[in-house]
Design a protein around this motif. Structure first.
Motif, short mmCIF file in Angstrom:
data_model
loop_
_atom_site.label_atom_id
_atom_site.label_comp_id
_atom_site.label_asym_id
_atom_site.label_seq_id
_atom_site.Cartn_x
_atom_site.Cartn_y
_atom_site.Cartn_z
N GLY A 190 0.80 -1.22 0.00
CA GLY A 190 0.00 0.00 0.00
C GLY A 190 0.83 1.27 0.00
O GLY A 190 0.31 2.36 -0.26
N ASP A 191 2.15 1.13 0.29
CA ASP A 191 3.03 2.30 0.32
C ASP A 191 3.54 2.65 -1.07
O ASP A 191 3.71 1.78 -1.93
CB ASP A 191 4.25 2.03 1.21
CG ASP A 191 3.90 1.91 2.69
OD1 ASP A 191 2.78 2.29 3.06
OD2 ASP A 191 4.76 1.43 3.45
N VAL A 192 3.80 3.94 -1.26
CA VAL A 192 4.52 4.42 -2.45
C VAL A 192 5.72 5.21 -1.96
O VAL A 192 5.58 6.09 -1.11
CB VAL A 192 3.62 5.30 -3.34
CG1 VAL A 192 4.45 5.92 -4.47
CG2 VAL A 192 2.48 4.48 -3.93
N LEU A 193 6.87 4.89 -2.47
CA LEU A 193 8.13 5.52 -2.06
C LEU A 193 8.61 6.47 -3.14
O LEU A 193 8.62 6.12 -4.33
CB LEU A 193 9.19 4.45 -1.81
CG LEU A 193 10.60 4.93 -1.51
CD1 LEU A 193 10.67 5.67 -0.18
CD2 LEU A 193 11.57 3.75 -1.50
N PHE A 194 9.04 7.65 -2.73
CA PHE A 194 9.69 8.60 -3.64
C PHE A 194 11.18 8.62 -3.34
O PHE A 194 11.60 8.78 -2.19
CB PHE A 194 9.11 10.00 -3.44
CG PHE A 194 9.95 11.09 -4.06
CD1 PHE A 194 10.06 11.20 -5.45
CD2 PHE A 194 10.65 12.00 -3.27
CE1 PHE A 194 10.85 12.19 -6.03
CE2 PHE A 194 11.42 13.00 -3.84
CZ PHE A 194 11.53 13.10 -5.22
N VAL A 195 11.99 8.42 -4.40
CA VAL A 195 13.44 8.44 -4.29
C VAL A 195 13.97 9.59 -5.14
O VAL A 195 13.82 9.57 -6.37
CB VAL A 195 14.06 7.11 -4.78
CG1 VAL A 195 15.58 7.14 -4.61
CG2 VAL A 195 13.47 5.93 -4.02
N PRO A 196 14.57 10.61 -4.54
CA PRO A 196 15.05 11.75 -5.31
C PRO A 196 16.21 11.39 -6.23
O PRO A 196 16.95 10.43 -6.01
CB PRO A 196 15.52 12.74 -4.23
CG PRO A 196 14.92 12.24 -2.95
CD PRO A 196 14.79 10.77 -3.10
N ALA A 197 16.38 12.20 -7.26
CA ALA A 197 17.47 12.00 -8.23
C ALA A 197 18.81 11.98 -7.51
O ALA A 197 19.08 12.78 -6.61
CB ALA A 197 17.45 13.11 -9.27
N GLY A 198 19.67 11.04 -7.93
CA GLY A 198 21.04 11.03 -7.46
C GLY A 198 21.27 10.34 -6.14
O GLY A 198 22.41 10.28 -5.67
#
Length: 532
Positions: free
Chosen positions: A429-437
């Protein structure tokens, strides 16, 4: 691609093992910056075409064979001589990937001796007056193998001075300078470190920071963009993944919709120099693979990894609703057929225990992952920590890392004491955001099912254009994409009123009210100035 079977045959003839690579392995060999791929392809074609002759000598009318770069020279030497010199104690990696094998060969005792002999030979050629660009470039590539980046850069600059329009030389020197900058950053930190301090003797890598978790109802688009995307801060958005598909996504549902599709699954190779240390394992149908995962087949140690749904199973892609946080993707504002426009979302299925080792997403793109089943343990590092993780740039701008985060050795890799990692357990159910770099490592704690995507917006637009500038030296499609991004009329404003988009709207967004989009390059520049 012409003569693929010939190429595969020549690669497998490197006598590292007796098996022949499958046709689908071609994809992993033809990636951005794989000089070995192109050079070996050229070498394979010598079956019917003689080696290229150059009329570049200062001696009038004399034709000379072009000097090969180190990877090609090493492959030829290995095939004819080097394989007989390897001691019984030195086992080859369990791999058919040419980049991995050449990396191993170049670090073996006989390989190092060969590299040193080639350096002496090429230096003598230059001293004797053969100051050709190919000689300088070859010498540079051998110095790079020995880790002498200063001399590698000096000689590549010599090649570019004599052949200023050569795109490969420009790409190679860009990679050398990135490696040099990483080493300079490492040395600067080492000078500042007090290796005799109590903290420096601590042998445990600690994970002091947990990734923030925010429920979807408590996170507006503006908050996401300004608090997380612009500050390069990972975030877990809870309660979002269940809203992203028409029907609940289970492995059985994936099997029903995509079971007859073929996929090349990956396996972990500890010595690999490929992205995330994953290499092609075998070709199998999605249905067969899911059956193995659901049966808890302990022999199944492969990973259905980053399988493009728009390209391979569009009927599944059409079930997806794109969350507002990622729906403003600039890649969707490019013309049909542009690089990366139809690459994502992609599918991930894995048994418990498999890992994608430390890696960085390509071309400075942002990344998201929605988890439907199982748990994944993520470990992140800030982009500024990358030099402290001992990256190596073997055949591309996608680094592999020497450190083993499952058992970090702070004595061998003391710079790890200076990093500030984050970690999280991603739940269904989670969505993860991973920033560039951000370098990151992912461990599948359970059998898992997820989708992911890479995207571009104003938070990473400048960095993406910088990376595409380098990639475009070798890839015409990267150049085409960069040209679109650089056009004066390219629509790069964003709206904080953006909403979730069904698939057909996401792929065909018209941005009718574009004149009212209030997030502009100028406002983002002001925010960056305040942050810095």
């Amino acid at each position: 691609m012409e003569n693929d079977n010939t190429i595969i045959e020549y690669i497998s003839e490197w006598p590292i093992n007796g098996t022949r690579s499958q046709d689908n392995d071609i994809q992993s060999l033809s990636g951005m910056g794989s000089f070995l791929w192109r050079r070996v392809k050229s070498y394979a074609n010598e079956k019917t075409n003689p080696p290229k002759k150059l009329n570049l000598s200062q001696r009038s009318g004399e034709e000379l064979e072009e000097e090969p770069v180190a990877n090609v020279s090493l492959s030829r030497w290995w095939k004819t001589t080097g394989k007989t010199l390897l001691s019984d104690e030195q086992e080859l990696p369990d791999s058919v990937n040419p980049n991995t094998l050449i990396s191993f060969i170049s670090r073996s005792g006989p390989g190092i001796e060969y590299i040193q002999s080639e350096i002496r030979r090429l230096r003598c050629k230059i001293q004797d007056g053969e100051r050709r660009p190919d000689v300088y470039a070859a010498l540079s590539s051998f110095y790079e193998k020995m880790g002498n980046l200063s001399l590698a850069i000096t000689h590549m600059e010599g090649a570019i001075e004599k052949c200023p329009d050569n795109s490969e030389y420009k790409w190679m020197i860009a990679k050398l300078k990135r490696m040099y900058n990483v080493r300079a950053a490492q040395e600067k930190v080492l000078v500042k470190m007090n290796i005799n301090s109590e903290s420096s003797r601590d042998g445990v890598l600690k994970f002091p920071k947990q990734v923030m978790r925010v429920h979807i109802e408590d996170l507006s688009y503006a908050d996401f963009f300004y608090k997380f995307a612009l500050t390069s801060t990972p975030v877990v958005i809870t309660g979002l993944a269940t809203k992203m598909t028409v029907a609940p996504w289970t492995m059985q549902h994936i099997k029903e919709r995509a079971g007859n599709c073929f996929v090349t699954v990956k396996k972990t190779i500890p010595a690999s120099v490929e992205w995330a240390r994953l290499e092609d394992a075998k070709r199998i149908t999605v249905g067969e693979y899911i059956d193995k995962i659901l049966s808890d087949d302990s022999s199944e140690k492969t990973y259905l990894f980053d399988w493009s749904l728009p390209l391979n199973c569009p009927q599944l892609a059409e079930e997806i609703t794109m969350p507002k946080y990622f729906a403003g993707d600039f890649l969707q504002r490019t013309m049909a057929g542009s690089l990366y426009k139809d690459s994502w979302p992609s599918l991930f299925i894995a048994p418990a225990g498999l890992t994608s080792e430390l890696h960085v997403d390509a071309f400075a793109s942002n990344f998201w992952m929605a988890l439907f089943q199982g748990r994944k343990r993520w470990v992140f590092f800030d982009p500024v920590d990358l030099p402290m993780l001992y990256p190596r740039y073997e055949h591309s701008f996608d680094p592999v890392f020497d450190v083993d985060l499952s058992c970090p050795d702070l004595e061998q890799y003391p710079l790890l004491r200076n990093v500030q990692p984050r970690e999280c357990i991603l739940e269904p159910g989670d969505v993860l955001f991973v920033p560039a770099g951000c370098p990151h490592r992912v461990e599948n704690l359970d059998k898992s099912l997820a989708i992911s995507g890479n995207f571009v917006d104003l938070s990473n637009f400048s960095r993406v254009k910088d990376e595409l500038q380098i990639n475009s030296l070798l890839d015409p499609r990267a150049r085409q994409l960069l040209d679109q991004f650089m056009e004066e009329g390219f629509r790069c404003n964003m709206s904080s009123d953006i909403t979730d988009m069904k698939w057909e709207d996401y792929k065909g967004a018209v941005h009718a009210n574009y004149e009212h989009y209030e997030i502009t390059p100028e406002t983002v520049k002001e925010c960056f100035s305040e942050l810095n």
